[in-house]
Design a protein around this motif. Structure first.
Motif, PDB file in Angstrom:
ATOM      1  N   PRO A  35      47.174 -11.983 -76.433  1.00 17.74           N
ATOM      2  CA  PRO A  35      46.112 -12.189 -75.437  1.00 17.74           C
ATOM      3  C   PRO A  35      46.018 -13.625 -74.922  1.00 17.74           C
ATOM      4  CG  PRO A  35      45.257 -11.030 -77.361  1.00 17.74           C
ATOM      5  CD  PRO A  35      46.660 -11.418 -77.670  1.00 17.74           C
ATOM      6  N   ILE A  36      46.291 -14.592 -75.761  1.00 17.02           N
ATOM      7  CA  ILE A  36      46.236 -15.992 -75.331  1.00 17.02           C
ATOM      8  C   ILE A  36      47.346 -16.261 -74.323  1.00 17.02           C
ATOM      9  CG2 ILE A  36      46.424 -18.389 -76.095  1.00 17.02           C
ATOM     10  CD1 ILE A  36      45.237 -17.403 -78.806  1.00 17.02           C
ATOM     11  N   THR A  37      48.522 -15.751 -74.604  1.00 17.38           N
ATOM     12  CA  THR A  37      49.652 -15.912 -73.691  1.00 17.38           C
ATOM     13  C   THR A  37      49.363 -15.221 -72.359  1.00 17.38           C
ATOM     14  OG1 THR A  37      51.103 -15.880 -75.604  1.00 17.38           O
ATOM     15  CG2 THR A  37      52.137 -15.586 -73.475  1.00 17.38           C
ATOM     16  N   GLN A  38      48.821 -14.017 -72.419  1.00 18.21           N
ATOM     17  CA  GLN A  38      48.490 -13.291 -71.193  1.00 18.21           C
ATOM     18  C   GLN A  38      47.446 -14.038 -70.374  1.00 18.21           C
ATOM     19  OE1 GLN A  38      47.389  -9.310 -72.337  1.00 18.21           O
ATOM     20  NE2 GLN A  38      49.507  -8.724 -72.756  1.00 18.21           N
ATOM     21  N   PHE A  39      46.479 -14.653 -71.041  1.00 17.39           N
ATOM     22  CA  PHE A  39      45.471 -15.444 -70.339  1.00 17.39           C
ATOM     23  C   PHE A  39      46.123 -16.589 -69.564  1.00 17.39           C
ATOM     24  CE2 PHE A  39      42.994 -19.394 -70.462  1.00 17.39           C
ATOM     25  CZ  PHE A  39      41.938 -19.049 -69.624  1.00 17.39           C
ATOM     26  N   ILE A  40      47.020 -17.325 -70.213  1.00 16.78           N
ATOM     27  CA  ILE A  40      47.661 -18.470 -69.559  1.00 16.78           C
ATOM     28  C   ILE A  40      48.507 -18.013 -68.378  1.00 16.78           C
ATOM     29  CG2 ILE A  40      49.386 -20.290 -69.900  1.00 16.78           C
ATOM     30  CD1 ILE A  40      48.128 -20.656 -72.706  1.00 16.78           C
ATOM     31  N   VAL A  41      49.220 -16.925 -68.543  1.00 21.90           N
ATOM     32  CA  VAL A  41      50.045 -16.417 -67.444  1.00 21.90           C
ATOM     33  C   VAL A  41      49.158 -15.941 -66.286  1.00 21.90           C
ATOM     34  CG1 VAL A  41      51.661 -14.595 -66.764  1.00 21.90           C
ATOM     35  CG2 VAL A  41      52.014 -15.845 -68.906  1.00 21.90           C
ATOM     36  N   LYS A  42      48.088 -15.220 -66.582  1.00 22.34           N
ATOM     37  CA  LYS A  42      47.219 -14.695 -65.525  1.00 22.34           C
ATOM     38  C   LYS A  42      46.467 -15.800 -64.790  1.00 22.34           C
ATOM     39  CE  LYS A  42      46.607 -10.089 -67.377  1.00 22.34           C
ATOM     40  NZ  LYS A  42      45.701  -9.122 -68.000  1.00 22.34           N
ATOM     41  N   VAL A  43      46.118 -16.853 -65.485  1.00 22.46           N
ATOM     42  CA  VAL A  43      45.399 -17.956 -64.844  1.00 22.46           C
ATOM     43  C   VAL A  43      46.315 -18.735 -63.908  1.00 22.46           C
ATOM     44  CG1 VAL A  43      44.365 -20.217 -65.348  1.00 22.46           C
ATOM     45  CG2 VAL A  43      43.629 -18.226 -66.604  1.00 22.46           C
ATOM     46  N   THR A  44      47.555 -18.895 -64.289  1.00 21.54           N
ATOM     47  CA  THR A  44      48.479 -19.705 -63.490  1.00 21.54           C
ATOM     48  C   THR A  44      49.256 -18.905 -62.447  1.00 21.54           C
ATOM     49  OG1 THR A  44      50.169 -19.465 -65.211  1.00 21.54           O
ATOM     50  CG2 THR A  44      48.790 -21.446 -65.293  1.00 21.54           C
ATOM     51  N   PRO A  46      48.425 -16.881 -59.911  1.00 24.00           N
ATOM     52  CA  PRO A  46      48.060 -16.910 -58.486  1.00 24.00           C
ATOM     53  C   PRO A  46      48.623 -18.110 -57.723  1.00 24.00           C
ATOM     54  CG  PRO A  46      46.147 -16.342 -59.801  1.00 24.00           C
ATOM     55  CD  PRO A  46      47.237 -16.718 -60.767  1.00 24.00           C
ATOM     56  N   ILE A  47      48.901 -19.181 -58.408  1.00 19.89           N
ATOM     57  CA  ILE A  47      49.477 -20.354 -57.730  1.00 19.89           C
ATOM     58  C   ILE A  47      50.996 -20.365 -57.876  1.00 19.89           C
ATOM     59  CG2 ILE A  47      49.538 -22.880 -57.664  1.00 19.89           C
ATOM     60  CD1 ILE A  47      46.646 -22.797 -58.746  1.00 19.89           C
ATOM     61  N   ILE A  48      51.473 -20.099 -59.084  1.00 18.54           N
ATOM     62  CA  ILE A  48      52.918 -20.184 -59.340  1.00 18.54           C
ATOM     63  C   ILE A  48      53.670 -19.027 -58.688  1.00 18.54           C
ATOM     64  CG2 ILE A  48      54.661 -20.127 -61.164  1.00 18.54           C
ATOM     65  CD1 ILE A  48      52.680 -21.724 -62.873  1.00 18.54           C
ATOM     66  N   GLY A  49      53.072 -17.846 -58.658  1.00 14.72           N
ATOM     67  CA  GLY A  49      53.734 -16.685 -58.050  1.00 14.72           C
ATOM     68  C   GLY A  49      54.176 -16.946 -56.619  1.00 14.72           C
ATOM     69  N   ASP A  62      62.197 -23.662 -64.706  1.00 17.46           N
ATOM     70  CA  ASP A  62      61.220 -23.113 -63.769  1.00 17.46           C
ATOM     71  C   ASP A  62      60.736 -24.235 -62.833  1.00 17.46           C
ATOM     72  OD1 ASP A  62      59.223 -21.772 -62.470  1.00 17.46           O
ATOM     73  OD2 ASP A  62      58.066 -21.291 -64.263  1.00 17.46           O
ATOM     74  N   PHE A  63      61.418 -24.401 -61.712  1.00 20.90           N
ATOM     75  CA  PHE A  63      61.107 -25.491 -60.786  1.00 20.90           C
ATOM     76  C   PHE A  63      59.678 -25.415 -60.238  1.00 20.90           C
ATOM     77  CE2 PHE A  63      65.748 -26.023 -60.406  1.00 20.90           C
ATOM     78  CZ  PHE A  63      65.811 -27.403 -60.514  1.00 20.90           C
ATOM     79  N   ALA A  64      59.197 -24.216 -59.945  1.00 22.03           N
ATOM     80  CA  ALA A  64      57.864 -24.066 -59.355  1.00 22.03           C
ATOM     81  C   ALA A  64      56.784 -24.565 -60.309  1.00 22.03           C
ATOM     82  CB  ALA A  64      57.612 -22.609 -58.980  1.00 22.03           C
ATOM     83  N   THR A  65      56.869 -24.182 -61.562  1.00 16.93           N
ATOM     84  CA  THR A  65      55.868 -24.613 -62.538  1.00 16.93           C
ATOM     85  C   THR A  65      55.970 -26.117 -62.794  1.00 16.93           C
ATOM     86  OG1 THR A  65      56.016 -22.433 -63.549  1.00 16.93           O
ATOM     87  CG2 THR A  65      54.854 -24.123 -64.793  1.00 16.93           C
ATOM     88  N   TRP A  66      57.191 -26.637 -62.869  1.00 15.40           N
ATOM     89  CA  TRP A  66      57.359 -28.087 -63.059  1.00 15.40           C
ATOM     90  C   TRP A  66      56.787 -28.855 -61.880  1.00 15.40           C
ATOM     91  CZ3 TRP A  66      58.098 -30.991 -67.118  1.00 15.40           C
ATOM     92  CH2 TRP A  66      58.718 -30.460 -68.250  1.00 15.40           C
ATOM     93  N   LEU A  67      57.018 -28.364 -60.669  1.00 18.02           N
ATOM     94  CA  LEU A  67      56.477 -29.039 -59.486  1.00 18.02           C
ATOM     95  C   LEU A  67      54.952 -29.018 -59.496  1.00 18.02           C
ATOM     96  CD1 LEU A  67      56.885 -30.433 -56.743  1.00 18.02           C
ATOM     97  CD2 LEU A  67      56.954 -28.151 -55.713  1.00 18.02           C
ATOM     98  N   LEU A  68      54.380 -27.877 -59.837  1.00 26.97           N
ATOM     99  CA  LEU A  68      52.921 -27.785 -59.911  1.00 26.97           C
ATOM    100  C   LEU A  68      52.379 -28.713 -61.001  1.00 26.97           C
ATOM    101  CD1 LEU A  68      50.342 -26.486 -58.852  1.00 26.97           C
ATOM    102  CD2 LEU A  68      50.692 -24.645 -60.526  1.00 26.97           C
ATOM    103  N   LEU A  69      53.045 -28.764 -62.138  1.00 29.89           N
ATOM    104  CA  LEU A  69      52.642 -29.677 -63.214  1.00 29.89           C
ATOM    105  C   LEU A  69      52.666 -31.126 -62.730  1.00 29.89           C
ATOM    106  CD1 LEU A  69      51.996 -30.244 -66.236  1.00 29.89           C
ATOM    107  CD2 LEU A  69      54.470 -30.295 -66.616  1.00 29.89           C
ATOM    108  N   TYR A  70      53.719 -31.487 -62.023  1.00 27.98           N
ATOM    109  CA  TYR A  70      53.835 -32.850 -61.501  1.00 27.98           C
ATOM    110  C   TYR A  70      52.725 -33.147 -60.484  1.00 27.98           C
ATOM    111  CZ  TYR A  70      55.738 -37.052 -59.428  1.00 27.98           C
ATOM    112  OH  TYR A  70      55.879 -38.332 -58.966  1.00 27.98           O
ATOM    113  N   LEU A  71      52.437 -32.190 -59.610  1.00 33.13           N
ATOM    114  CA  LEU A  71      51.383 -32.393 -58.603  1.00 33.13           C
ATOM    115  C   LEU A  71      50.009 -32.540 -59.250  1.00 33.13           C
ATOM    116  CD1 LEU A  71      52.544 -29.930 -55.802  1.00 33.13           C
ATOM    117  CD2 LEU A  71      52.667 -32.431 -55.797  1.00 33.13           C
TER     118      LEU A  71
END
Length: 184
Positions: A35-44, A46-49, A62-71
């Motif tokens: 459930p904790i993993t599912q929470f993190i995936v579901k929260v992120t 909408p932006i990463i998708g 995962d370039f998209a997630t790294w870019l979002l992390l950097y931003l």
């Protein structure tokens, strides 16, 4: 003003932690039915998708997630510097500072995950949902040390060794980055 600074910095740092966890969970291949993993995936998601439509992953990277992390780290730097009385104009150093903010967040997140794992090991003895995810996230870092220093009786000193290493690295980073490391 201090309340806005505290709340803003806390929310942005929490966002950094969630994105780092998402990347880390992908890297160590945690149980995605947790459930904790599912929470993190579901929260992120909408932006990463939508970002993944334009920025594809290459292999495990995962370039998209790294870019979002950097931003988000860059937003944190801009937010922090907006509260400093000295008016510093935006420059190329801010881009470097964002990488330092990511490194800072990774170190602190790792420390807290290890601490929570140690505390939960005394209470629940590895039988809870948080125990499973904490084990999967921290064991790749603790297992190599445990090969050299096995548990002494019933006491595993691996956490203490990793905690001391993290404190040393924090001290070393404070010497290198100075005030920037402290205000992050």
């Amino acid at each position: 003003m201090e309340l806005i600074y505290f709340l803003g910095k806390t929310v942005i740092t929490f966002c950094l932690y969630v994105l780092i966890l998402r990347l880390w969970m992908q890297q160590v291949r945690v149980n995605f039915h947790n459930p904790i993993t599912q929470f993190i995936v579901k929260v992120t998601q909408p932006i990463i998708g939508p970002m993944r439509r334009f920025i594809p992953s290459v292999g495990k990277f995962d370039f998209a997630t790294w870019l979002l992390l950097y931003l988000v780290a860059l937003i944190k730097i801009l937010f922090i510097f907006s509260f400093i009385p000295i008016n510093l104009p935006f420059n190329v150093n801010y881009l470097w500072f964002a990488l330092v903010a990511i490194l800072h967040a990774m170190g602190y997140l790792l420390f807290w995950l290890l601490l929570f794992r140690a505390i939960l090991s005394w209470i629940s003895r590895g039988q809870s949902v948080p125990d499973e995810i904490l084990y999967q996230l921290t064991e790749p870092l603790m297992a190599p040390i445990r090969r050299f220093i096995p548990p002494i009786g019933m006491i595993d000193v691996t956490f203490a060794i990793v905690a001391v290493v993290l404190m040393f690295m924090n001290y070393f980073a404070t010497k290198i980055f100075g005030a920037l490391w402290i205000i992050l």
